[in-house]
Design a protein around this motif. Sequence first.
Motif, PDB file in Angstrom:
ATOM      1  N   SER A   1       0.745  -1.130  -0.071  1.00  0.00           N
ATOM      2  CA  SER A   1      -0.103   0.251  -0.230  1.00  0.00           C
ATOM      3  C   SER A   1       0.843   1.265  -0.137  1.00  0.00           C
ATOM      4  O   SER A   1       0.322   2.192  -0.671  1.00  0.00           O
ATOM      5  CB  SER A   1      -0.989   0.132   1.289  1.00  0.00           C
ATOM      6  N   THR A   2       2.117   1.234   0.889  1.00  0.00           N
ATOM      7  CA  THR A   2       2.719   2.357   0.775  1.00  0.00           C
ATOM      8  C   THR A   2       3.387   2.617  -0.560  1.00  0.00           C
ATOM      9  O   THR A   2       3.527   3.744  -0.900  1.00  0.00           O
ATOM     10  CB  THR A   2       4.026   2.176   1.858  1.00  0.00           C
ATOM     11  N   ALA A   3       3.771   1.498  -1.072  1.00  0.00           N
ATOM     12  CA  ALA A   3       4.586   1.717  -2.439  1.00  0.00           C
ATOM     13  C   ALA A   3       3.596   2.214  -3.514  1.00  0.00           C
ATOM     14  O   ALA A   3       3.960   3.086  -4.349  1.00  0.00           O
ATOM     15  CB  ALA A   3       5.214   0.278  -2.921  1.00  0.00           C
ATOM     16  N   ILE A   4       2.384   1.769  -3.555  1.00  0.00           N
ATOM     17  CA  ILE A   4       1.576   2.130  -4.315  1.00  0.00           C
ATOM     18  C   ILE A   4       1.132   3.782  -3.980  1.00  0.00           C
ATOM     19  O   ILE A   4       0.830   4.781  -5.113  1.00  0.00           O
ATOM     20  CB  ILE A   4      -0.006   1.462  -4.306  1.00  0.00           C
ATOM     21  N   LYS A   5       0.910   4.151  -2.890  1.00  0.00           N
ATOM     22  CA  LYS A   5       0.813   5.514  -2.547  1.00  0.00           C
ATOM     23  C   LYS A   5       1.813   6.662  -3.095  1.00  0.00           C
ATOM     24  O   LYS A   5       1.518   7.466  -3.543  1.00  0.00           O
ATOM     25  CB  LYS A   5       0.424   5.514  -1.140  1.00  0.00           C
ATOM     26  N   GLU A   6       3.158   6.074  -2.693  1.00  0.00           N
ATOM     27  CA  GLU A   6       3.965   7.014  -3.138  1.00  0.00           C
ATOM     28  C   GLU A   6       4.597   6.852  -4.503  1.00  0.00           C
ATOM     29  O   GLU A   6       5.127   7.966  -5.023  1.00  0.00           O
ATOM     30  CB  GLU A   6       5.199   6.706  -2.088  1.00  0.00           C
ATOM     31  N   HIS A   7       4.493   5.800  -5.275  1.00  0.00           N
ATOM     32  CA  HIS A   7       5.128   5.578  -6.582  1.00  0.00           C
ATOM     33  C   HIS A   7       4.078   5.062  -7.472  1.00  0.00           C
ATOM     34  O   HIS A   7       4.537   5.120  -8.743  1.00  0.00           O
ATOM     35  CB  HIS A   7       6.285   4.679  -6.290  1.00  0.00           C
ATOM     36  N   GLY A   8       2.961   5.019  -7.199  1.00  0.00           N
ATOM     37  CA  GLY A   8       1.654   4.592  -8.113  1.00  0.00           C
ATOM     38  C   GLY A   8       1.857   2.868  -8.197  1.00  0.00           C
ATOM     39  O   GLY A   8       2.701   2.178  -7.760  1.00  0.00           O
ATOM     40  N   PRO A   9       0.629   2.515  -8.793  1.00  0.00           N
ATOM     41  CA  PRO A   9       0.300   0.878  -8.685  1.00  0.00           C
ATOM     42  C   PRO A   9       1.258   0.329  -9.537  1.00  0.00           C
ATOM     43  O   PRO A   9       1.551  -1.077  -9.253  1.00  0.00           O
ATOM     44  CB  PRO A   9      -0.935   0.925  -9.415  1.00  0.00           C
ATOM     45  N   ASP A  10       1.954   0.891 -10.655  1.00  0.00           N
ATOM     46  CA  ASP A  10       3.066   0.105 -11.318  1.00  0.00           C
ATOM     47  C   ASP A  10       4.436   0.060 -10.758  1.00  0.00           C
ATOM     48  O   ASP A  10       5.537  -0.625 -11.009  1.00  0.00           O
ATOM     49  CB  ASP A  10       3.261   0.679 -12.610  1.00  0.00           C
ATOM     50  N   SER A  11       4.444   0.337  -9.501  1.00  0.00           N
ATOM     51  CA  SER A  11       5.566   0.215  -8.700  1.00  0.00           C
ATOM     52  C   SER A  11       5.638  -1.209  -7.673  1.00  0.00           C
ATOM     53  O   SER A  11       6.516  -1.525  -7.182  1.00  0.00           O
ATOM     54  CB  SER A  11       5.880   1.267  -7.536  1.00  0.00           C
ATOM     55  N   VAL A  12       4.601  -1.961  -7.888  1.00  0.00           N
ATOM     56  CA  VAL A  12       4.215  -3.291  -7.422  1.00  0.00           C
ATOM     57  C   VAL A  12       4.473  -4.216  -8.390  1.00  0.00           C
ATOM     58  O   VAL A  12       3.770  -3.993  -9.644  1.00  0.00           O
ATOM     59  CB  VAL A  12       3.247  -3.444  -6.177  1.00  0.00           C
ATOM     60  N   ALA A  13       4.420  -5.602  -8.192  1.00  0.00           N
ATOM     61  CA  ALA A  13       4.339  -6.605  -9.122  1.00  0.00           C
ATOM     62  C   ALA A  13       4.329  -7.712  -8.592  1.00  0.00           C
ATOM     63  O   ALA A  13       4.686  -8.289  -7.503  1.00  0.00           O
ATOM     64  CB  ALA A  13       5.562  -6.625 -10.143  1.00  0.00           C
ATOM     65  N   PHE A  14       3.569  -8.823  -9.036  1.00  0.00           N
ATOM     66  CA  PHE A  14       3.302 -10.330  -8.730  1.00  0.00           C
ATOM     67  C   PHE A  14       4.144 -11.123  -9.961  1.00  0.00           C
ATOM     68  O   PHE A  14       3.810 -10.733 -10.964  1.00  0.00           O
ATOM     69  CB  PHE A  14       1.877 -10.697  -8.783  1.00  0.00           C
ATOM     70  N   TYR A  15       4.821 -12.126  -9.531  1.00  0.00           N
ATOM     71  CA  TYR A  15       5.190 -13.059 -10.384  1.00  0.00           C
ATOM     72  C   TYR A  15       5.048 -14.462 -10.084  1.00  0.00           C
ATOM     73  O   TYR A  15       5.288 -15.173  -8.643  1.00  0.00           O
ATOM     74  CB  TYR A  15       7.026 -13.113 -10.500  1.00  0.00           C
ATOM     75  N   LEU A  16       4.177 -15.252 -10.898  1.00  0.00           N
ATOM     76  CA  LEU A  16       3.431 -16.534 -10.412  1.00  0.00           C
ATOM     77  C   LEU A  16       3.883 -17.677 -11.188  1.00  0.00           C
ATOM     78  O   LEU A  16       4.869 -17.659 -11.981  1.00  0.00           O
ATOM     79  CB  LEU A  16       1.976 -16.366 -10.401  1.00  0.00           C
ATOM     80  N   SER A  17       3.231 -18.872 -10.909  1.00  0.00           N
ATOM     81  CA  SER A  17       3.870 -20.043 -11.537  1.00  0.00           C
ATOM     82  C   SER A  17       2.721 -20.747 -12.160  1.00  0.00           C
ATOM     83  O   SER A  17       1.537 -21.209 -11.453  1.00  0.00           O
ATOM     84  CB  SER A  17       4.542 -20.801 -10.372  1.00  0.00           C
ATOM     85  N   GLY A  18       3.066 -21.752 -13.006  1.00  0.00           N
ATOM     86  CA  GLY A  18       2.031 -22.825 -13.566  1.00  0.00           C
ATOM     87  C   GLY A  18       1.974 -23.938 -12.768  1.00  0.00           C
ATOM     88  O   GLY A  18       1.158 -25.051 -12.958  1.00  0.00           O
ATOM     89  N   GLN A  19       2.711 -23.886 -11.280  1.00  0.00           N
ATOM     90  CA  GLN A  19       2.561 -24.824 -10.414  1.00  0.00           C
ATOM     91  C   GLN A  19       1.290 -24.519  -9.261  1.00  0.00           C
ATOM     92  O   GLN A  19       0.796 -25.442  -8.639  1.00  0.00           O
ATOM     93  CB  GLN A  19       3.703 -24.791  -9.449  1.00  0.00           C
ATOM     94  N   ILE A  20       0.873 -23.264  -9.291  1.00  0.00           N
ATOM     95  CA  ILE A  20      -0.290 -22.943  -8.725  1.00  0.00           C
ATOM     96  C   ILE A  20      -1.638 -23.161  -9.105  1.00  0.00           C
ATOM     97  O   ILE A  20      -1.710 -23.589 -10.506  1.00  0.00           O
ATOM     98  CB  ILE A  20      -0.085 -21.379  -8.042  1.00  0.00           C
ATOM     99  N   LEU A  21      -2.530 -23.321  -8.489  1.00  0.00           N
ATOM    100  CA  LEU A  21      -3.832 -23.741  -8.943  1.00  0.00           C
ATOM    101  C   LEU A  21      -4.746 -22.833  -9.435  1.00  0.00           C
ATOM    102  O   LEU A  21      -4.399 -21.452  -9.536  1.00  0.00           O
ATOM    103  CB  LEU A  21      -4.839 -24.400  -7.844  1.00  0.00           C
ATOM    104  N   THR A  22      -5.755 -22.860 -10.422  1.00  0.00           N
ATOM    105  CA  THR A  22      -6.381 -21.791 -10.845  1.00  0.00           C
ATOM    106  C   THR A  22      -7.121 -20.900 -10.011  1.00  0.00           C
ATOM    107  O   THR A  22      -7.285 -19.777 -10.302  1.00  0.00           O
ATOM    108  CB  THR A  22      -7.421 -22.325 -12.052  1.00  0.00           C
ATOM    109  N   GLU A  23      -7.249 -21.252  -8.973  1.00  0.00           N
ATOM    110  CA  GLU A  23      -8.159 -20.405  -7.908  1.00  0.00           C
ATOM    111  C   GLU A  23      -7.149 -19.506  -7.295  1.00  0.00           C
ATOM    112  O   GLU A  23      -7.686 -18.328  -7.052  1.00  0.00           O
ATOM    113  CB  GLU A  23      -9.066 -21.355  -6.980  1.00  0.00           C
ATOM    114  N   ASP A  24      -5.840 -19.927  -7.220  1.00  0.00           N
ATOM    115  CA  ASP A  24      -4.813 -19.083  -6.811  1.00  0.00           C
ATOM    116  C   ASP A  24      -4.467 -17.857  -7.750  1.00  0.00           C
ATOM    117  O   ASP A  24      -4.500 -16.816  -7.542  1.00  0.00           O
ATOM    118  CB  ASP A  24      -3.601 -19.799  -6.489  1.00  0.00           C
ATOM    119  N   TYR A  25      -4.470 -18.519  -9.083  1.00  0.00           N
ATOM    120  CA  TYR A  25      -4.202 -17.481 -10.215  1.00  0.00           C
ATOM    121  C   TYR A  25      -5.339 -16.598 -10.183  1.00  0.00           C
ATOM    122  O   TYR A  25      -4.996 -15.230 -10.472  1.00  0.00           O
ATOM    123  CB  TYR A  25      -4.232 -18.311 -11.586  1.00  0.00           C
ATOM    124  N   TYR A  26      -6.513 -16.966 -10.115  1.00  0.00           N
ATOM    125  CA  TYR A  26      -7.602 -16.050 -10.282  1.00  0.00           C
ATOM    126  C   TYR A  26      -7.766 -14.902  -9.296  1.00  0.00           C
ATOM    127  O   TYR A  26      -7.780 -13.437  -9.745  1.00  0.00           O
ATOM    128  CB  TYR A  26      -9.291 -16.906 -10.115  1.00  0.00           C
TER     129      TYR A  26
END
Length: 893
Positions: free
Chosen positions: A85-110
Motif C-alpha cells: 500500500s505504501t509503495a502504491i501511494k508513493e510511487h503508483g500502482p506500477d511500482s508493485v508486481a506479482f510473479y506467479l507459476s504454472g504450479q499454482i492452482l487456477t483459484e490461486d491464479y484468479y
Amino acid sequence: MMEGTVRTTCPYCGVGCGVLATPQPDGTVHIAGDPEHPANFGKLCSKGAALGETLGLETRLLHPQVNGKRSSWEDALDLIADKFSTAIKEHGPDSVAFYLSGQILTEDYYVANKLMKGFIGSANIDTNSRLCMASSVAGHKRAFGSDTVPCSYEDLEQADLLVLVGSNLAWCHPVLHRRIEEARAKRPQMKLVVIDPRETASSEGADLHLAIKPDADTALFGGLLAYLAKNGALDTDYIQQHTVGFSEALEAAQAWGGEALKRATRLSHAELEVFYQLFANTEKSVTVYSQGVNQSSQGTDKVNAILNCHLATGRIGRAGMGPFSITGQPNAMGGREVGGLANMLAAHMELGNPEHHSIVERFWTAPKLAREPGLKAVELFDAVADGRIKALWIMGTNPADSLPNASKVEAAIASCPFVVVSEVAQQTDTSRHANVLLPSAAWGEKAGTVTNSERRISRQRAFLDLPGEAKPDYWQLTQVAQRMGFTAAFEYGSPSDVFCEHAKLSAFENNGKRDFDIGAYAELSEEAYDGLVPFQWPAPDGAKPDATHFFGNGGFFHADQKARFIAMQCASTSTSTSYDQEPLTQSDHLTLNTGRLRDQWHTMTRTGLSSRLCGHMPEPSLDISPVDAEALGLASGDIARGRSEHGEVLLRVVATSRQKAGTVFAPVHWTDQFSSNARIDKLVAAELDPISGQPAFKQSKVSVERYAGKAYGFAVTRQKPEVKGFDYAAAVPCAGGWRLEYAHDRQMQHAELQIALGLSGAKDVQWVQYTDSAGGRRAAAFEGDQLLAVFMETAQPVVLSRSHLIAVFERPRWEAADRLSVLSGWPSADQPAKGAIVCSCMNVGVYEIQKSIAEGAHCTNSIGAATGAGTNCGSCCSELSRILHDQSQLAAE
C-alpha cells in the motif's frame, strides 16, 4: 491425514494425469494412476509414480518468516499489506508486481489476477508460463483471434501422421508418448516424424528424424506451405470460406526454396522431399510442438508457420488432425484462462479490447481495472533491477534459477526493497532473498483445479493435513487484499467460491463470442465442486457443444470469424552450402540448448527429494558431439567449464553422437541447493521474441573448455553434503543417504571434507583410510557399527562402481573385520551391483539389463519380462534399445 483413496491430479507436466492417492497407516501414501481419468487411463510416468516419495517435511517451510525470523501470520500479512500500500501511494500502482507459476492452482491464479489488475490497478502480474508457452498464446491469437488449442489427446491416436516439432515427448510428456506408441502398435501404418536438432528418446522410434539446424522451424514450415501449394495439396474451399491473408503468406513462403531452404535448415533435398510428401499426402496429420518451438526469439513466427500449414490444408478441428501445443506445466493453461499473463484479462479477454475491459470492470466492480499491458517476465525483473518495482511478490517459482541471465535476476531480487516469497521449500535460490517468507500448501494438501494441454479441467484434492502453519496461496492473497481495503471483493470462504466466480465471469455476456466458457459450472455447490469430474471446455450453461475440437467449420474469434494467415519474411541465411559444421577450435562458440531430463522437474524442489528419480542422471551434464569434444580436448567424464558473457558453470561432459557438431545441451534443473556451480540459465542471454516476450533458451552462444582440477572425488554420506566449498559438486539423495560428486583445484584437507560430508557434529567417529602411491585417497567413517560416510578421491575423474558403494552404504551393521572392504570401490563376485539406473520406475540398473541380455533377452519386451525395466511409463525404452544394440554389436565382433 485423510482415510481412503482420493482422486487428484499430478502436479508435474501439462498432460494432467489422474492420480489415486491412498494414505497408509504408517504415514506413507500409496500412489497409483487413475484408470478413469481420460488423460492417462491409469498410466503414470516415473515422476508421477514417485510422488509418494516426495511428501516428507524435512525440507518444508512450515512457518511465516520476516527477515529470517519466525513470525505470526498476522504480523506477516499486515507487513505485506502495508509495504504494498505504501509503495502504491508513493510511487503508483506500477511500482508493485506479482510473479506467479504454472504450479499454482487456477483459484490461486484468479485471486492474484483480480487483486493486481482489478484493485491495485496495474497489469504487472506475469508468470513462469511466459518462459514456456507465451509464443503459442501469441501465435494462436494472431491466427485464431483467441488462445485456443483446437485438439484433444484422442487426435494423437487417430492421426495417420504425427509430427513432433521441438518436443522430446518421450521424456517431457511420457504418458502421452506411451499412448502414441500403443496406437502405433495397433496401426503400424501410422507415421511419426520428429523434428529436432538432437537425437532424443522421441526420435529413436520415429519413421523420420529431421536433425534440423537450430531455430530453422520457420523456414521448414514456410517451405512446406510453398510445397503444398505447388503440389495441389491445399483445401481451397476452407481457405476461401474461413481464412484471410493466404496470398501474402504464400508469397512470403515461396522465398524458402532450393538452396536457401537447405542452407537455412541444414537438411538435404531428399530429407525435405520425404517429409513434405508425407505431409502433403496424409490428411489426418497432427503437428505437436513444445519448447523447441516456443523458446525462441522467433517463437511466435514458428507457431504461425505451423498453423499456416494446417489452415491451408483445412486440417484443423476434425478427428486426427490439427496443430497441438503441448504445455509444460500442470496449470499453464489454467493461468492463461484467468489472465495470469501481463497482457491478458481474465476468461481469455483482452486488455486492449474496450468491450472486454468493460465486461471485467463491471463484473468485478473494479473501477481501477488496468488498461495497459504490464511488464512481461524478463522486463519485470529488469524493472526490479533498475528500481521501478518497489514491492514484489513471487509465488511458487524460482526465478533466480529459471529466468535467462539468472545472476542478474538474482541480484535484482536481492536489491528489491521488499520481496515476498510464497513457497513450500525452506531454502531455494530465490527465497534466500525474501523479506517475508510465507509457507504455502503443497500438492496433497491444497484443493482446487488445473487445466491440462487438451483444455481438460480436473480437480486437485487434499489428502494430507496442512503441516505446521502452511496455508493455500489463494488464502494468502485474499488476506492481503482485505488488509489493503478490498474486503468486499475478496470474501472467499473456500476454493469453490473462487471457481464459481471464475466460471460466472467466463459466461458473463459471452453468448458464444468468446472461446472460454465454463458457465455450466457457475452454480456448483460445495459438494458438487468436491465431486467434480474432469471435463473439457467449452462448457456453456445449457448447451452441449463439441468440446473435443475447435474450428472444423471455421468460427474463429476474429471479428469476421475468419482465421489469419501470417506472412513470415525469409530471413537472411549463410551463403555456405555445407551442411556439416567443421570441427571447432577452442575459441569457437557453440550453440547452447537447454531442456528437461526424464526424471527431474524444474528446480528439483520436489523431485530432488526422491532417491529413485535422482539415480538416472545424478549430475549436471553437458552433452557434446564427439567431434567437438575431441577438438576441445574433452572426454566423457571430464568436467567442462561453460562460459558466456553473462557467467560460467561447471558441468560433467557426456560426449555423444546424439548431439550435433556445433551444439551442446545442458539440463535446466540444477540449483545452488544441489550443485556448486551449475545454474545453466546464468549463461543464457535475455533474447526475447518481440511479440510474445518469451526468452530464447535454446540459442545462446557459449564457449567450452576443459576444467583441470587437482582432485576428483565421489562420496556417500548420511547427511546432505555441503556443496558450496567445491569448484564442482553435485549432491542428490540415494538409498540411505546422499551421493556427492566433486572436483576441486586442490586436495581438500581432511577437516574440510568432514564438514562437507556433514560429519563435523558426529561423535566417536572412527576412520578407515588408504592412500595410494599416486596420492589418491580412500576413507570410510564409522560410528559404532554404522557406516556414516565413504569417499574416494583421485587426481583424475574417479572410476569406480558408484552403485556398489551406494548399495553397501545401506548395510545396517559393519563388523571391524569387514570395514576395509568398503574401500575397494568394486563389488565382489557375490555382490552384484545394479550399475547406473536406467529405469527409475522399477529401479533397474544397466548391469542388470546387460545381464538379462546375456541370459537371452532379445528385445525390450523380454528385458522388461526379466527385469521389469520399461514396463511402467516406458520412457526408458529407447535406452533399453540402445543397450540391446550395443550388446549385440559387441557379441558380433
